[in-house]
Write a protein that holds these residues in place. Structure first.
Motif, PDB file in Angstrom:
ATOM      1  N   ALA A 158       8.609  -5.465   1.156  1.00  0.00           N
ATOM      2  CA  ALA A 158       8.438  -5.897   2.535  1.00  0.00           C
ATOM      3  C   ALA A 158       7.672  -7.222   2.552  1.00  0.00           C
ATOM      4  CB  ALA A 158       7.682  -4.848   3.337  1.00  0.00           C
ATOM      5  N   ALA A 159       8.250  -8.198   3.222  1.00  0.00           N
ATOM      6  CA  ALA A 159       7.607  -9.502   3.335  1.00  0.00           C
ATOM      7  C   ALA A 159       7.502  -9.853   4.817  1.00  0.00           C
ATOM      8  CB  ALA A 159       8.417 -10.558   2.589  1.00  0.00           C
ATOM      9  N   GLY A 160       6.729 -10.855   5.094  1.00  0.00           N
ATOM     10  CA  GLY A 160       6.544 -11.269   6.487  1.00  0.00           C
ATOM     11  C   GLY A 160       5.417 -10.481   7.123  1.00  0.00           C
ATOM     12  N   PRO A 161       4.961 -10.943   8.294  1.00  0.00           N
ATOM     13  CA  PRO A 161       3.829 -10.284   8.941  1.00  0.00           C
ATOM     14  C   PRO A 161       4.148  -8.868   9.427  1.00  0.00           C
ATOM     15  CG  PRO A 161       4.696 -12.044  10.331  1.00  0.00           C
ATOM     16  CD  PRO A 161       5.426 -12.106   9.019  1.00  0.00           C
ATOM     17  N   ASP A 162       5.387  -8.616   9.860  1.00  0.00           N
ATOM     18  CA  ASP A 162       5.734  -7.292  10.356  1.00  0.00           C
ATOM     19  C   ASP A 162       6.396  -6.423   9.290  1.00  0.00           C
ATOM     20  OD1 ASP A 162       8.027  -8.748  10.166  1.00  0.00           O
ATOM     21  OD2 ASP A 162       8.738  -8.327  12.203  1.00  0.00           O
ATOM     22  N   GLY A 163       6.684  -6.988   8.112  1.00  0.00           N
ATOM     23  CA  GLY A 163       7.263  -6.234   7.018  1.00  0.00           C
ATOM     24  C   GLY A 163       8.744  -5.968   7.142  1.00  0.00           C
ATOM     25  N   LEU A 164       9.438  -6.666   8.022  1.00  0.00           N
ATOM     26  CA  LEU A 164      10.863  -6.434   8.211  1.00  0.00           C
ATOM     27  C   LEU A 164      11.736  -7.411   7.443  1.00  0.00           C
ATOM     28  CD1 LEU A 164      10.976  -5.525  11.988  1.00  0.00           C
ATOM     29  CD2 LEU A 164      11.049  -4.004  10.018  1.00  0.00           C
ATOM     30  N   ILE A 165      11.119  -8.360   6.746  1.00  0.00           N
ATOM     31  CA  ILE A 165      11.881  -9.324   5.955  1.00  0.00           C
ATOM     32  C   ILE A 165      11.866  -8.850   4.502  1.00  0.00           C
ATOM     33  CG2 ILE A 165      12.016 -11.712   5.174  1.00  0.00           C
ATOM     34  CD1 ILE A 165      10.505 -12.480   7.740  1.00  0.00           C
ATOM     35  N   PRO A 166      13.031  -8.676   3.890  1.00  0.00           N
ATOM     36  CA  PRO A 166      13.046  -8.247   2.487  1.00  0.00           C
ATOM     37  C   PRO A 166      12.780  -9.419   1.547  1.00  0.00           C
ATOM     38  CG  PRO A 166      15.278  -8.423   3.309  1.00  0.00           C
ATOM     39  CD  PRO A 166      14.379  -8.698   4.467  1.00  0.00           C
ATOM     40  N   ASP A 167      12.098  -9.137   0.456  1.00  0.00           N
ATOM     41  CA  ASP A 167      11.850 -10.123  -0.584  1.00  0.00           C
ATOM     42  C   ASP A 167      13.041 -10.087  -1.542  1.00  0.00           C
ATOM     43  OD1 ASP A 167      10.889 -11.861  -2.460  1.00  0.00           O
ATOM     44  OD2 ASP A 167       9.146 -10.665  -3.008  1.00  0.00           O
TER      45      ASP A 167
ATOM     46  N   ASP B 102       0.814  -1.222   0.000  1.00  0.00           N
ATOM     47  CA  ASP B 102       0.000   0.000   0.000  1.00  0.00           C
ATOM     48  C   ASP B 102       0.847   1.272   0.000  1.00  0.00           C
ATOM     49  OD1 ASP B 102       0.981  -0.060   2.561  1.00  0.00           O
ATOM     50  OD2 ASP B 102      -0.967  -0.011   3.554  1.00  0.00           O
ATOM     51  N   GLY B 103       2.184   1.145  -0.038  1.00  0.00           N
ATOM     52  CA  GLY B 103       3.063   2.295  -0.122  1.00  0.00           C
ATOM     53  C   GLY B 103       3.650   2.766   1.194  1.00  0.00           C
ATOM     54  N   ARG B 104       3.256   2.149   2.316  1.00  0.00           N
ATOM     55  CA  ARG B 104       3.800   2.550   3.619  1.00  0.00           C
ATOM     56  C   ARG B 104       5.211   2.010   3.784  1.00  0.00           C
ATOM     57  NH1 ARG B 104       1.280   0.141   7.987  1.00  0.00           N
ATOM     58  NH2 ARG B 104       0.606  -1.498   6.596  1.00  0.00           N
ATOM     59  N   LEU B 105       6.056   2.799   4.422  1.00  0.00           N
ATOM     60  CA  LEU B 105       7.428   2.408   4.690  1.00  0.00           C
ATOM     61  C   LEU B 105       7.471   1.474   5.893  1.00  0.00           C
ATOM     62  CD1 LEU B 105      10.451   2.798   4.032  1.00  0.00           C
ATOM     63  CD2 LEU B 105      10.421   4.692   5.661  1.00  0.00           C
ATOM     64  N   SER B 106       8.123   0.327   5.707  1.00  0.00           N
ATOM     65  CA  SER B 106       8.247  -0.647   6.786  1.00  0.00           C
ATOM     66  C   SER B 106       9.583  -0.509   7.502  1.00  0.00           C
ATOM     67  CB  SER B 106       8.123  -2.054   6.213  1.00  0.00           C
ATOM     68  OG  SER B 106       8.558  -3.002   7.133  1.00  0.00           O
ATOM     69  N   GLY B 107      10.605  -0.165   6.772  1.00  0.00           N
ATOM     70  CA  GLY B 107      11.949  -0.056   7.321  1.00  0.00           C
ATOM     71  C   GLY B 107      12.952  -0.038   6.180  1.00  0.00           C
ATOM     72  N   TYR B 108      14.195  -0.320   6.509  1.00  0.00           N
ATOM     73  CA  TYR B 108      15.245  -0.337   5.504  1.00  0.00           C
ATOM     74  C   TYR B 108      16.005  -1.646   5.596  1.00  0.00           C
ATOM     75  CZ  TYR B 108      14.489   4.614   4.719  1.00  0.00           C
ATOM     76  OH  TYR B 108      13.918   5.820   4.397  1.00  0.00           O
ATOM     77  N   ALA B 109      16.565  -2.062   4.477  1.00  0.00           N
ATOM     78  CA  ALA B 109      17.406  -3.262   4.439  1.00  0.00           C
ATOM     79  C   ALA B 109      18.670  -2.929   3.658  1.00  0.00           C
ATOM     80  CB  ALA B 109      16.670  -4.417   3.779  1.00  0.00           C
ATOM     81  N   GLN B 110      19.750  -3.585   4.059  1.00  0.00           N
ATOM     82  CA  GLN B 110      21.020  -3.386   3.379  1.00  0.00           C
ATOM     83  C   GLN B 110      21.375  -4.685   2.664  1.00  0.00           C
ATOM     84  OE1 GLN B 110      24.354  -2.578   5.954  1.00  0.00           O
ATOM     85  NE2 GLN B 110      25.194  -1.160   4.444  1.00  0.00           N
ATOM     86  N   PHE B 111      21.592  -4.596   1.358  1.00  0.00           N
ATOM     87  CA  PHE B 111      21.888  -5.744   0.525  1.00  0.00           C
ATOM     88  C   PHE B 111      23.327  -5.667   0.032  1.00  0.00           C
ATOM     89  CE2 PHE B 111      17.388  -4.827   0.011  1.00  0.00           C
ATOM     90  CZ  PHE B 111      16.806  -6.065   0.207  1.00  0.00           C
TER      91      PHE B 111
ATOM     92  N   VAL C 182      22.444 -11.887  -4.844  1.00  0.00           N
ATOM     93  CA  VAL C 182      22.295 -11.173  -3.575  1.00  0.00           C
ATOM     94  C   VAL C 182      23.006 -12.022  -2.535  1.00  0.00           C
ATOM     95  CG1 VAL C 182      20.675 -10.238  -1.895  1.00  0.00           C
ATOM     96  CG2 VAL C 182      20.092 -10.203  -4.322  1.00  0.00           C
ATOM     97  N   THR C 183      24.138 -11.545  -2.071  1.00  0.00           N
ATOM     98  CA  THR C 183      24.970 -12.360  -1.181  1.00  0.00           C
ATOM     99  C   THR C 183      24.639 -12.169   0.287  1.00  0.00           C
ATOM    100  OG1 THR C 183      26.706 -10.687  -1.228  1.00  0.00           O
ATOM    101  CG2 THR C 183      26.868 -12.487  -2.814  1.00  0.00           C
ATOM    102  N   GLN C 184      24.030 -11.030   0.634  1.00  0.00           N
ATOM    103  CA  GLN C 184      23.708 -10.780   2.027  1.00  0.00           C
ATOM    104  C   GLN C 184      22.578  -9.772   2.100  1.00  0.00           C
ATOM    105  OE1 GLN C 184      27.064  -9.335   4.202  1.00  0.00           O
ATOM    106  NE2 GLN C 184      26.206  -9.876   6.167  1.00  0.00           N
ATOM    107  N   ALA C 185      21.711  -9.939   3.078  1.00  0.00           N
ATOM    108  CA  ALA C 185      20.644  -8.987   3.339  1.00  0.00           C
ATOM    109  C   ALA C 185      20.496  -8.832   4.843  1.00  0.00           C
ATOM    110  CB  ALA C 185      19.326  -9.471   2.730  1.00  0.00           C
ATOM    111  N   ASN C 186      20.607  -7.584   5.308  1.00  0.00           N
ATOM    112  CA  ASN C 186      20.506  -7.285   6.724  1.00  0.00           C
ATOM    113  C   ASN C 186      19.502  -6.161   6.927  1.00  0.00           C
ATOM    114  OD1 ASN C 186      22.634  -9.046   7.383  1.00  0.00           O
ATOM    115  ND2 ASN C 186      24.141  -7.463   6.932  1.00  0.00           N
ATOM    116  N   PRO C 187      18.751  -6.194   8.035  1.00  0.00           N
ATOM    117  CA  PRO C 187      17.922  -5.035   8.341  1.00  0.00           C
ATOM    118  C   PRO C 187      18.817  -3.855   8.726  1.00  0.00           C
ATOM    119  CG  PRO C 187      17.683  -6.712  10.036  1.00  0.00           C
ATOM    120  CD  PRO C 187      18.570  -7.281   8.986  1.00  0.00           C
ATOM    121  N   ALA C 188      18.426  -2.681   8.316  1.00  0.00           N
ATOM    122  CA  ALA C 188      19.252  -1.502   8.622  1.00  0.00           C
ATOM    123  C   ALA C 188      18.550  -0.600   9.603  1.00  0.00           C
ATOM    124  CB  ALA C 188      19.560  -0.746   7.344  1.00  0.00           C
TER     125      ALA C 188
END
Length: 145
Positions: free
Chosen positions: A104-113, A60-69, A139-145
């Motif tokens: 954003a994936a997962g129930p809380d939106g903190l998992i990146p697709d 829906d366009g809402r920001l869930s957070g950031y991820a570092q790839f 994509v070698t690594q994905a971390n929440p930022a």
């Protein structure tokens, strides 16, 4: 005499039709030009794309957070220096797409697709490097930022 002449005409027509079909098949599916076969034999090289900070956005366009790839780009070995020099253009093209792409994936939106992010990088690459330069994105690594 008519039977022999008829059989001879049928034989010649069959040879002509079969020869034409063989010639058309060679034209369409036959061996490629030497330059085209050589283009695919270039050794692949992996270029470190560095770390990419991307926003995780809900559908829906809402920001869930950031991820570092961390990404690796598979390119032909002769284009590796060209790709390294144009990495800032790739990062710009990725930034212009990620805020509009729900990743954003997962129930809380903190998992990146990861597959969606890989597709974003693949669609941004022709803008930075031109068509056909980037073969694959790892994509070698994905971390929440």
């Amino acid at each position: 005499m008519k039977k022999i002449l008829f059989l001879l005409v049928v034989l010649l027509a069959g040879l002509g039709l079969g020869g034409g079909a063989a010639y058309a098949t060679v034209l369409l599916l036959g061996p490629q030009a030497p330059g085209a076969a050589h283009a695919e034999e270039v050794e692949p090289s992996f270029v470190d794309g560095g770390k990419v900070l991307a926003p995780l956005v809900f559908a829906d366009g809402r920001l869930s957070g950031y991820a570092q790839f961390s990404i690796q780009l598979e390119v032909p070995a002769d284009k590796a220096e060209f790709v390294k020099a144009r990495l800032p253009l790739l990062l710009h093209a990725i930034n212009m797409r990620t805020y509009r792409t729900p990743m954003a994936a997962g129930p809380d939106g903190l998992i990146p697709d990861l597959e969606t992010f890989r597709k974003v990088v693949m669609t941004a690459a022709p803008e930075a490097f031109g068509a056909g330069v980037l073969r694959k994105v790892a994509v070698t690594q994905a971390n929440p930022a």
